[in-house]
Design a protein around this motif. Structure first.
Motif, PDB file in Angstrom:
ATOM      1  N   LEU A  10      -6.464   8.047   3.106  1.00 32.26           N
ATOM      2  CA  LEU A  10      -6.252   6.801   3.826  1.00 32.26           C
ATOM      3  C   LEU A  10      -7.630   6.208   4.103  1.00 32.26           C
ATOM      4  O   LEU A  10      -8.445   6.824   4.788  1.00 32.26           O
ATOM      5  CB  LEU A  10      -5.510   7.046   5.135  1.00 32.26           C
ATOM      6  N   VAL A  67       1.872   4.186   8.892  1.00 31.80           N
ATOM      7  CA  VAL A  67       1.863   4.892   7.612  1.00 31.80           C
ATOM      8  C   VAL A  67       2.957   5.950   7.683  1.00 31.80           C
ATOM      9  O   VAL A  67       2.930   6.830   8.544  1.00 31.80           O
ATOM     10  CB  VAL A  67       0.492   5.529   7.324  1.00 31.80           C
ATOM     11  N   LYS A  71       0.869  -1.171   0.000  1.00 32.97           N
ATOM     12  CA  LYS A  71       0.000   0.000   0.000  1.00 32.97           C
ATOM     13  C   LYS A  71       0.909   1.226   0.000  1.00 32.97           C
ATOM     14  O   LYS A  71       1.675   1.441   0.940  1.00 32.97           O
ATOM     15  CB  LYS A  71      -0.896  -0.013   1.227  1.00 32.97           C
ATOM     16  N   TRP A  72       0.814   2.026  -1.075  1.00 25.82           N
ATOM     17  CA  TRP A  72       1.671   3.197  -1.173  1.00 25.82           C
ATOM     18  C   TRP A  72       1.053   4.204  -2.130  1.00 25.82           C
ATOM     19  O   TRP A  72       0.138   3.903  -2.886  1.00 25.82           O
ATOM     20  CB  TRP A  72       3.076   2.825  -1.631  1.00 25.82           C
ATOM     21  N   SER A 118       2.810   2.062   3.773  1.00 18.32           N
ATOM     22  CA  SER A 118       2.444   1.449   5.052  1.00 18.32           C
ATOM     23  C   SER A 118       3.264   0.195   5.290  1.00 18.32           C
ATOM     24  O   SER A 118       3.715  -0.458   4.353  1.00 18.32           O
ATOM     25  CB  SER A 118       0.946   1.113   5.082  1.00 18.32           C
ATOM     26  N   CYS A 164      -3.510  13.047   0.049  1.00 17.96           N
ATOM     27  CA  CYS A 164      -3.682  11.601  -0.059  1.00 17.96           C
ATOM     28  C   CYS A 164      -4.863  11.186   0.806  1.00 17.96           C
ATOM     29  O   CYS A 164      -5.230  11.885   1.754  1.00 17.96           O
ATOM     30  CB  CYS A 164      -2.416  10.855   0.319  1.00 17.96           C
ATOM     31  N   VAL A 188       4.207   8.013   0.417  1.00 19.65           N
ATOM     32  CA  VAL A 188       3.381   7.522   1.522  1.00 19.65           C
ATOM     33  C   VAL A 188       3.312   6.014   1.388  1.00 19.65           C
ATOM     34  O   VAL A 188       2.918   5.504   0.344  1.00 19.65           O
ATOM     35  CB  VAL A 188       1.957   8.118   1.463  1.00 19.65           C
ATOM     36  N   LEU A 224      -6.232  -0.439   7.997  1.00 16.87           N
ATOM     37  CA  LEU A 224      -5.973   0.281   6.747  1.00 16.87           C
ATOM     38  C   LEU A 224      -6.244  -0.629   5.555  1.00 16.87           C
ATOM     39  O   LEU A 224      -5.761  -1.756   5.491  1.00 16.87           O
ATOM     40  CB  LEU A 224      -4.520   0.764   6.712  1.00 16.87           C
ATOM     41  N   ILE A 284      -4.346   3.182   0.291  1.00 15.25           N
ATOM     42  CA  ILE A 284      -3.732   4.502   0.266  1.00 15.25           C
ATOM     43  C   ILE A 284      -3.856   5.000  -1.164  1.00 15.25           C
ATOM     44  O   ILE A 284      -3.431   4.315  -2.100  1.00 15.25           O
ATOM     45  CB  ILE A 284      -2.248   4.473   0.680  1.00 15.25           C
TER      46      ILE A 284
END
Length: 97
Positions: free
Chosen positions: A73, A43, A21-22, A32, A71, A30, A61, A64
């Motif tokens: 979340l 994060v 997740k980015w 995780s 961003c 960003v 989460l 993202i």
């Protein structure tokens, strides 16, 4: 992770990659990751220009997403209602009002 599976006279090879997740926006990466000592996802907001990093903890989460100057979340509320929460954050991880 690489695995091999032998079936009969055949050998099958596979590469398994985790689903990361980015997101990237405003020269900020960003992403995780999971710490063993905490149940929440960590994060990280990493400014690639000046190497500043800001850490935020998010429960459950799911996604993202990043674009432009912010961003999002997205996380599961985990109360059994099937509802989700969306936090719109700036480049240091602070939620917008």
């Amino acid at each position: 992770l690489r695995i091999a599976l032998g079936v009969g006279a055949y050998i099958y090879f596979a590469n398994i990659r985790p689903d990361y997740k980015w997101g990237y926006f405003l020269n900020t990466l960003v992403y995780s990751f999971q710490k063993l000592a905490r149940p929440e996802q960590c994060v990280m907001f990493w400014h690639t220009n000046n190497d500043e990093r800001y850490l935020k903890y998010v429960k459950n989460l799911l996604f993202i997403r990043a674009a432009g100057t912010h961003c999002a979340l997205i996380n599961d509320m985990d109360d059994g209602t099937g509802q989700y929460a969306v936090a719109l954050c700036n480049a240091i991880g602070a939620p917008l009002q």
